[in-house]
Scaffold this active site. Structure first.
Site, PDB file in Angstrom:
ATOM      1  N   GLY A 196      -2.763  -2.510   0.195  1.00 49.44           N
ATOM      2  CA  GLY A 196      -2.648  -2.573  -1.257  1.00 49.44           C
ATOM      3  C   GLY A 196      -2.245  -1.246  -1.849  1.00 49.44           C
ATOM      4  CB  VAL A 200      -7.673  -1.042  -4.703  1.00 47.84           C
ATOM      5  CG1 VAL A 200      -8.724  -1.860  -3.950  1.00 47.84           C
ATOM      6  CG2 VAL A 200      -7.309  -1.728  -6.015  1.00 47.84           C
ATOM      7  CD  GLU A 218      -1.283   0.246   7.455  1.00 42.66           C
ATOM      8  OE1 GLU A 218      -0.204   0.711   7.029  1.00 42.66           O
ATOM      9  OE2 GLU A 218      -1.803   0.613   8.516  1.00 42.66           O
ATOM     10  CB  CYS A 252       4.250  -1.890   1.168  1.00 41.33           C
ATOM     11  SG  CYS A 252       4.411  -2.474   2.862  1.00 41.33           S
TER      12      CYS A 252
END
Length: 531
Positions: A196, A200, A218, A252
Site C-alpha cells: 500500500g 499506512v 511493499e 505501484c
C-alpha cells in the site's frame, strides 16, 4: 447482497484459531503446503469468470488485463512454488571455512515463522493478496488475510469463495476498513506483510513495535523514466505509454514522470498520439480496453492535481486531459513544461497513481541524477532508456530504487527468480519465488558435532587453552585464526571458485559420462568402433 465486514469482536478469536492450528502442527507438513498451493490454483482456475466480473465492476478492467496481471501471475506463482518447494525446504549445507569444523555437519534450515498477517491492496487485489499468501503457506505458516475494502466486489468475492478452497483452520480472511485493520494490528503476529502507501505503512510499523513484529512493506513512490538521446524513441514511447496507462496508471511500479533529453523531446511528443491510438483507438473514453479509476475519492484527487498543474504557467497538455466523473475516467494525459520543482508543480509532490504523466526536458543526465537523489526518497522502480550501456550503468549506479528495468517497464515482475521489493520510502523486504519463501521463513543455523573425539576439544577449555604461551593456545590459533590474505591469494581463490571448482561438481561429471556413453553407443551402431 453485500457481504458484511468481519465483526471486530471476532478478530481476536480468528487470530487465536489460526495460531492454534499452527501450534498443533497442521501447517508444517509438506503435504499440507502442497495441498494449499493446489487449492489456491484451483480457486484461480475455477473462479476465473467470477474474478473477471468482480474486477470489471471495481475497475472496468478488461478481461485480458485481469487474466495477465492478476489471475495469471498468481497462477504462475503457485505452479512455480509447487515445482521448487522440495528444493527450497531442503537443508543447505555450508562450509566451516576452518579445519576446526571439518568433522561437523553445518546446515541452514528454513522454518516457518508462525502466524503472519497479509494486508492486501485494491489495485491488483488478486495478485497482491494471493502471491504473498502462496509464499507464506509454502513456508509452512498460518495466515490471516486482510482484504482491501476499496475494490469492494473483488473483496466480497474473496470472502465468499476463497474459504471454500483453502484450509479455514489455518487461513483466515478478514474484510473491513480502519476499525477492522486496527483490531488486527492489536494482535500478535510473527510477520506483517503490507502492500500500500507509506502513510499506512507508518501506522503498521508503530503497531508492530508492541510485539517486536517484523514487517515487510511493499509501497511505491515516484518512479522515474530517463530517456537518453540515444534511445529508440518510437519503442520507448510505446512501452512507456503502455505501462502508464495499464490499469489506468493505478500500478505501484507505473512510471510516474519522464525525463526526456531535449534533443529528442519533439520526436517523443510526436509519437504519443500515434501510440495512444495503437493502444486504445481514437477515443480511450469509448474503449472497452481502458480501465477506470477505482473510486470517486481517487478520481477527485487526480482531477484536482491535474487542474492545479494546468494553472502553472508554461505547462500544457501534449495529449489527453479529458475526464468523465460519472465513468470515473481520465484519459492518458501527457504534460510538458514541467520541472522537478515540487513547490511549483503539484504533479511532482507525491506519487500520482493515475494516468497523468509529466515530462521534464533535460540537457545533462548528471543533473537529472542529482535532482532525483536530492528528493531523498528512493522509488520502487527506475527505468532508463538508451542504446548506450554506459548511460544505463550510470543511471543504475547513480539513482537509488527498489528495482530497475532498462529499455522497458514492469516486465521483471513476471520473473519468479528476481526479488521484488522497495528500499527506503518505497518499502522494505522482498518477495516473489524463492525470495518470498525466504521472507516468510526463519533461517536457522544447525551444527551437528561428533559426540566423541573429545581430544579435539581440549584446546578450548580454560585450564588447557587459556595460556597464550602454551601448546594448546597455539593449536587454537592454528585452527581458528586465519591469516589475512594477500590480493594475489584473493584473486586466485576467486578464480578457483568461479572457474575450476564447478568442473568437479557431480553434475558436469555425470553429464559428461552420459554424453560419452551415448556417443560410444552411436559410434558402435555406426560401425565406427569394433566390438
Amino acid at each position: 447482497m453485500p457481504v458484511p465486514y468481519t465483526p471486530v469482536a471476532d478478530i481476536p478469536r480468528l487470530v487465536a484459531d489460526a495460531r492454534a492450528a499452527y501450534d498443533a502442527g497442521f501447517t508444517k507438513p509438506l503435504a499440507w503446503r502442497r495441498q494449499q498451493l493446489r487449492a489456491i490454483h484451483d480457486f484461480l482456475v475455477k473462479e476465473e469468470k467470477a474474478i473477471n466480473e468482480a474486477l470489471f465492476k471495481d475497475l472496468h478492467r478488461p478481461e485480458a488485463e485481469t487474466m495477465i496481471y492478476d489471475i495469471g501471475m498468481a497462477r504462475n506463482a503457485a505452479v512455480h512454488t509447487l515445482e521448487y518447494l522440495d528444493d527450497w525446504v531442503a537443508p543447505e549445507r555450508v562450509s566451516g571455512e576452518s579445519v576446526a569444523y571439518a568433522m561437523d555437519r553445518l546446515e541452514v534450515r528454513r522454518f516457518p515463522l508462525g502466524v503472519v498477517l497479509i494486508i492486501g491492496t485494491w489495485n491488483y487485489p488478486i495478485n497482491l493478496t494471493l502471491i504473498p499468501l502462496i509464499t507464506a503457506v509454502a513456508a509452512g505458516n498460518a495466515a490471516v488475510l486482510k482484504l482491501s475494502e476499496v475494490s469492494v466486489n473483488t473483496a466480497e468475492l474473496l470472502v465468499r469463495l476463497l474459504p471454500k478452497y483453502v484450509d479455514n483452520s489455518a487461513i483466515k480472511v478478514v474484510y473491513g476498513a480502519v476499525p477492522e485493520s486496527t483490531a488486527l494490528l492489536e494482535q500478535r503476529f510473527n510477520l506483517i506483510f503490507y502492500t500500500g502507501n507509506a502513510v499506512v505503512a507508518r501506522v503498521i510499523m508503530k503497531a508492530a513495535v508492541k510485539h517486536l513484529t517484523p514487517v515487510v512493506l511493499e509501497l511505491g513512490g515516484k518512479s522515474p523514466v530517463i530517456v537518453d538521446k540515444d534511445a529508440n524513441i518510437p519503442n520507448a514511447v510505446k512501452r512507456i505509454m503502455w505501462a502508464k496507462s495499464m490499469n489506468s496508471g493505478q500500478t505501484c511500479v507505473a512510471p510516474d514522470y519522464v525525463y526526456v533529453h531535449k534533443s529528442v523531446a519533439a520526436q517523443f511528443y510526436a509519437e504519443i498520439p500515434k501510440v495512444a491510438k495503437i493502444l486504445y483507438g481514437n477515443d480511450p473514453a469509448k474503449s472497452e480496453l481502458y480501465t477506470r479509476i477505482v473510486s470517486d475519492r481517487h478520481f477527485n484527487r487526480l482531477v484536482s492535481t491535474l487542474d492545479a498543474e494546468l494553472k502553472v504557467p508554461g505547462v500544457e497538455v501534449v495529449y489527453g486531459g479529458n475526464r468523465d466523473a460519472k465513468e470515473r475516467l481520465i484519459e492518458p494525459t501527457v504534460l510538458r513544461g514541467v520541472t522537478q520543482d515540487a513547490k511549483k508543480h503539484p504533479v511532482m509532490k507525491e506519487e500520482l497513481f493515475g494516468p497523468i504523466m509529466p515530462v521534464i526536458e533535460y540537457d545533462d543526465v548528471d543533473e537529472v541524477i542529482a535532482a532525483i537523489r536530492a528528493k531523498g526518497e528512493p522509488s520502487l522502480a527506475l527505468y532508463p532508456f538508451s542504446s548506450n550501456l554506459k548511460f544505463i550503468e550510470k543511471v543504475v549506479n547513480g539513482v537509488d530504487a527498489g528495482n530497475v528495468i532498462a529499455n522497458d517497464l514492469i516486465m521483471s515482475l513476471a520473473v519468479e527468480n528476481l526479488p521484488f521489493g522497495g528500499v527506503g520510502e518505497s518499502g522494505m523486504g522482498s518477495y516473489h519465488g524463492k525470495h518470498g519463501f525466504d521472507t516468510f521463513s526463519h533461517k536457522r543455523s544447525v551444527m551437528v558435532r561428533p559426540a566423541g573425539l573429545e581430544i579435539l576439544n581440549d584446546a578450548r577449555y580454560p585450564a588447557n587453552g587459556y595460556n597464550r604461551r602454551g601448546f594448546w593456545y597455539k593449536v587454537v590459533e592454528i585452527l581458528l585464526f586465519r591469516p589475512m590474505p594477500t590480493d594475489t591469494s584473493i584473486a586466485f581463490s576467486t578464480f578457483w571458485r568461479r572457474n575450476i571448482s564447478p568442473l568437479f561438481s557431480p553434475a558436469p561429471i555425470l553429464i559428461g559420462l552420459a554424453l560419452g556413453f551415448y556417443a560410444s553407443i552411436r559410434a558402435r551402431a555406426a560401425g565406427l568402433i569394433s566390438h
